[in-house]
Scaffold this motif. Structure first.
Motif, PDB file in Angstrom:
ATOM      1  N   THR A   8      36.988  37.764  42.592  1.00  0.00           N
ATOM      2  CA  THR A   8      36.302  38.155  41.360  1.00  0.00           C
ATOM      3  C   THR A   8      36.936  37.480  40.151  1.00  0.00           C
ATOM      4  O   THR A   8      36.230  37.046  39.229  1.00  0.00           O
ATOM      5  CB  THR A   8      36.332  39.682  41.187  1.00  0.00           C
ATOM      6  OG1 THR A   8      35.640  40.291  42.288  1.00  0.00           O
ATOM      7  CG2 THR A   8      35.662  40.107  39.889  1.00  0.00           C
ATOM      8  N   HIS A  12      34.939  35.114  37.636  1.00  0.00           N
ATOM      9  CA  HIS A  12      34.921  35.416  36.207  1.00  0.00           C
ATOM     10  C   HIS A  12      35.384  34.218  35.396  1.00  0.00           C
ATOM     11  O   HIS A  12      34.730  33.805  34.438  1.00  0.00           O
ATOM     12  CB  HIS A  12      35.804  36.628  35.934  1.00  0.00           C
ATOM     13  CG  HIS A  12      35.919  36.992  34.490  1.00  0.00           C
ATOM     14  ND1 HIS A  12      36.840  36.398  33.655  1.00  0.00           N
ATOM     15  CD2 HIS A  12      35.229  37.885  33.721  1.00  0.00           C
ATOM     16  CE1 HIS A  12      36.724  36.893  32.443  1.00  0.00           C
ATOM     17  NE2 HIS A  12      35.751  37.795  32.456  1.00  0.00           N
ATOM     18  N   ARG A  15      32.875  31.295  35.585  1.00  0.00           N
ATOM     19  CA  ARG A  15      31.475  31.606  35.273  1.00  0.00           C
ATOM     20  C   ARG A  15      30.575  31.120  36.416  1.00  0.00           C
ATOM     21  O   ARG A  15      29.651  30.347  36.237  1.00  0.00           O
ATOM     22  CB  ARG A  15      31.053  31.005  33.937  1.00  0.00           C
ATOM     23  CG  ARG A  15      31.862  31.501  32.761  1.00  0.00           C
ATOM     24  CD  ARG A  15      31.171  31.241  31.429  1.00  0.00           C
ATOM     25  NE  ARG A  15      30.925  29.831  31.189  1.00  0.00           N
ATOM     26  CZ  ARG A  15      30.192  29.366  30.181  1.00  0.00           C
ATOM     27  NH1 ARG A  15      29.611  30.204  29.340  1.00  0.00           N
ATOM     28  NH2 ARG A  15      30.032  28.066  30.013  1.00  0.00           N
ATOM     29  N   GLU A 318      36.282  42.214  35.547  1.00  0.00           N
ATOM     30  CA  GLU A 318      34.925  42.478  36.016  1.00  0.00           C
ATOM     31  C   GLU A 318      34.224  41.152  36.298  1.00  0.00           C
ATOM     32  O   GLU A 318      34.536  40.122  35.697  1.00  0.00           O
ATOM     33  CB  GLU A 318      34.146  43.262  34.950  1.00  0.00           C
ATOM     34  CG  GLU A 318      34.674  44.665  34.708  1.00  0.00           C
ATOM     35  CD  GLU A 318      34.573  45.533  35.956  1.00  0.00           C
ATOM     36  OE1 GLU A 318      33.518  45.481  36.625  1.00  0.00           O
ATOM     37  OE2 GLU A 318      35.548  46.239  36.257  1.00  0.00           O
ATOM     38  N   PRO A 319      33.276  41.135  37.217  1.00  0.00           N
ATOM     39  CA  PRO A 319      32.556  39.889  37.503  1.00  0.00           C
ATOM     40  C   PRO A 319      31.839  39.351  36.269  1.00  0.00           C
ATOM     41  O   PRO A 319      31.363  40.124  35.428  1.00  0.00           O
ATOM     42  CB  PRO A 319      31.555  40.296  38.589  1.00  0.00           C
ATOM     43  CG  PRO A 319      32.112  41.533  39.198  1.00  0.00           C
ATOM     44  CD  PRO A 319      32.831  42.236  38.088  1.00  0.00           C
ATOM     45  N   TRP A 320      31.780  38.035  36.177  1.00  0.00           N
ATOM     46  CA  TRP A 320      30.990  37.403  35.124  1.00  0.00           C
ATOM     47  C   TRP A 320      29.515  37.586  35.439  1.00  0.00           C
ATOM     48  O   TRP A 320      29.086  37.484  36.594  1.00  0.00           O
ATOM     49  CB  TRP A 320      31.313  35.918  35.043  1.00  0.00           C
ATOM     50  CG  TRP A 320      30.458  35.189  34.047  1.00  0.00           C
ATOM     51  CD1 TRP A 320      30.567  35.234  32.684  1.00  0.00           C
ATOM     52  CD2 TRP A 320      29.357  34.324  34.333  1.00  0.00           C
ATOM     53  NE1 TRP A 320      29.605  34.433  32.108  1.00  0.00           N
ATOM     54  CE2 TRP A 320      28.842  33.867  33.097  1.00  0.00           C
ATOM     55  CE3 TRP A 320      28.756  33.885  35.509  1.00  0.00           C
ATOM     56  CZ2 TRP A 320      27.768  32.995  33.008  1.00  0.00           C
ATOM     57  CZ3 TRP A 320      27.676  33.014  35.427  1.00  0.00           C
ATOM     58  CH2 TRP A 320      27.190  32.586  34.187  1.00  0.00           C
ATOM     59  N   HIS A 350      28.507  38.018  27.814  1.00  0.00           N
ATOM     60  CA  HIS A 350      28.618  39.469  27.949  1.00  0.00           C
ATOM     61  C   HIS A 350      28.250  40.171  26.643  1.00  0.00           C
ATOM     62  O   HIS A 350      28.926  41.101  26.198  1.00  0.00           O
ATOM     63  CB  HIS A 350      30.031  39.860  28.397  1.00  0.00           C
ATOM     64  CG  HIS A 350      30.372  39.396  29.779  1.00  0.00           C
ATOM     65  ND1 HIS A 350      31.653  39.368  30.258  1.00  0.00           N
ATOM     66  CD2 HIS A 350      29.587  38.933  30.780  1.00  0.00           C
ATOM     67  CE1 HIS A 350      31.645  38.910  31.498  1.00  0.00           C
ATOM     68  NE2 HIS A 350      30.408  38.643  31.830  1.00  0.00           N
TER      69      HIS A 350
END
Length: 415
Positions: A8, A12, A15, A318-320, A350
């Motif tokens: 992850t 992230h 991207r 957190e995941p992109w 985001h």
């Protein structure tokens, strides 16, 4: 930290729309993980395809049908690069240009071998054979034809019969077979996605056409490690990872020192995809990573991160998530702006406007867009400050950002 958490972080930072990975221990697939995709999804593997072509050529050599010192024209007489040896083609030391003449081959429908050699008349050569290392996709298109002619069948037929079927690699294919990822490119400043075409590269296929999965490539790693002597002799596998002119390349394999390990394998890329397969011959440990992004996968960082001790600690992220909705009044603010002579970049990510220093990529501040359209800093140096948008510049707490260094339209007005 779990493999999923480490993957992850890679997703992230790069991207990456989706990414899947596997870790090998002692030559066996031990762990898998995926972000926004199932680990059984097929991806295009680009230049990892070259390792298949290289093994087929070395099989022919081990059978006594060719020598690596043979000139190409001893077996494929109708090319302008006939004087280059098979060993130099395998090791990218033949002096050939990097790409075939014509449009971007990876993104264009490919033609026949006759069309390929007609377009490449030898004038694109960058060096004499054996003079220095220069990576050449064209060279592997020529090697693919060598394999086809000596077997009396297409390169794809030979790959299937000689390698894929004996290994049970049913998910390694010429084109996409569901479930498969859609190739994507990420718009740099907006974070939006564009689809990339899944082209049939024709005669250049032996250089980068194949699709595969984590599990299939983990199986293939056993061949590169010399653990499938029925397909490739252990001594030949060792020969593949012996450098020729360049210390980072052998015969169809890259050699890399990553995270304190001596690894062999190959990265790959095609429009919309990146891939990597690297293994450590001494231990059989290795990593496979597949993603559907044209750029963003940092191989030198990703492989050590995946092979790191699971107990290693690092901040969890957190995941992109790609941008699906971009405010119309934000889009004109994106791109490169200068603070004096210093270049900065402004991205939308985001649901925030990011300010980064272009030279090093450091994130310095983010801004959120209020309901009334005003942008207010919510992290970093400009937290709590209002970003004012003017005709020719941006201003935040006396910091002026212009499209050109010290734009006189702005700096004359404020003197």
């Amino acid at each position: 930290m779990s493999l999923a958490a480490r993957l992850t972080a890679i997703q992230h930072d790069g991207r990456l729309p989706t990414v899947v990975a596997g870790v090998l221990r002692d030559g066996v697939l031990a762990e898998t993980a995926g972000v926004h995709a199932d680990v059984g999804t097929a991806y295009r593997i680009g230049s990892i395809t070259k390792t298949f072509t290289a093994v087929l050529v070395l099989q022919l050599r081990d059978e006594g049908r060719v020598s690596l010192d043979d000139r190409l024209d001893a077996h494929v007489p109708d090319t302008s690069y006939g004087g280059v040896s098979l060993g130099d083609l395998l090791g990218h030391t033949g002096g050939l240009q990097a790409e075939p003449t014509g449009p971007w081959w990876e993104r264009s429908t490919g033609g026949s071998f006759a069309e390929l050699v007609a377009a490449d008349d030898g004038t694109g050569a960058v060096a004499a054979p054996g003079e220095w290392f220069h990576y050449s996709n064209l060279g592997y298109g020529l090697l693919g034809e060598l394999v086809a002619r000596l077997h009396g069948a297409s390169w794809l037929h030979v790959v299937r019969e000689q390698l894929l079927e004996p290994l049970g690699m049913s998910r390694t294919t010429w084109g996409p077979v569901a479930p498969h990822a859609q190739g994507r490119s990420v718009r740099h400043f907006t974070g939006q996605l564009d689809d990339e075409p899944h082209t049939d590269t024709g005669a250049m296929g032996p250089a980068g056409q194949l699709w595969s999965t984590v599990a299939d490539l983990a199986t293939w790693a056993g061949v590169l490690l010399g653990r499938r002597p029925d397909l490739l002799a252990e001594a030949t596998a060792a020969e593949m990872r012996t450098p020729r002119l360049d210390p980072t390349y052998g015969l169809g394999l890259q050699l890399a020192e990553l995270g304190g390990r001596s690894l062999v394998g190959h990265p790959g890329s095609m429009p919309g995809f990146q891939s990597v397969l690297f293994v450590e011959p001494d231990t059989g440990d290795g990593a496979v990573v597949l993603t559907n992004a044209t750029t963003g996968l940092d191989v030198r960082a990703a492989v050590p991160a995946l092979l790191a001790d699971a107990a290693s600690d690092a901040p969890r992220v957190e995941p992109w998530i790609p941008t699906t909705s971009l405010p119309a009044d934000v889009e004109p603010l994106l791109g490169v702006w200068f603070w004096g002579n210093t270049a900065t970049e402004w991205r939308w990510q985001h649901d925030r406007l990011e300010l980064r220093r272009l030279q090093v990529g450091t994130l310095t501040s983010t801004f959120v867009r209020r309901d009334d359209g005003v942008l207010v800093g919510d992290s970093g140096y400009h937290r709590g400050e209002t970003l004012h948008v003017h005709e020719h510049h941006l201003e935040c707490a006396t910091f002026l950002f212009t499209r050109a260094p010290y734009d006189p339209r702005v700096f004359t007005a404020v003197r």
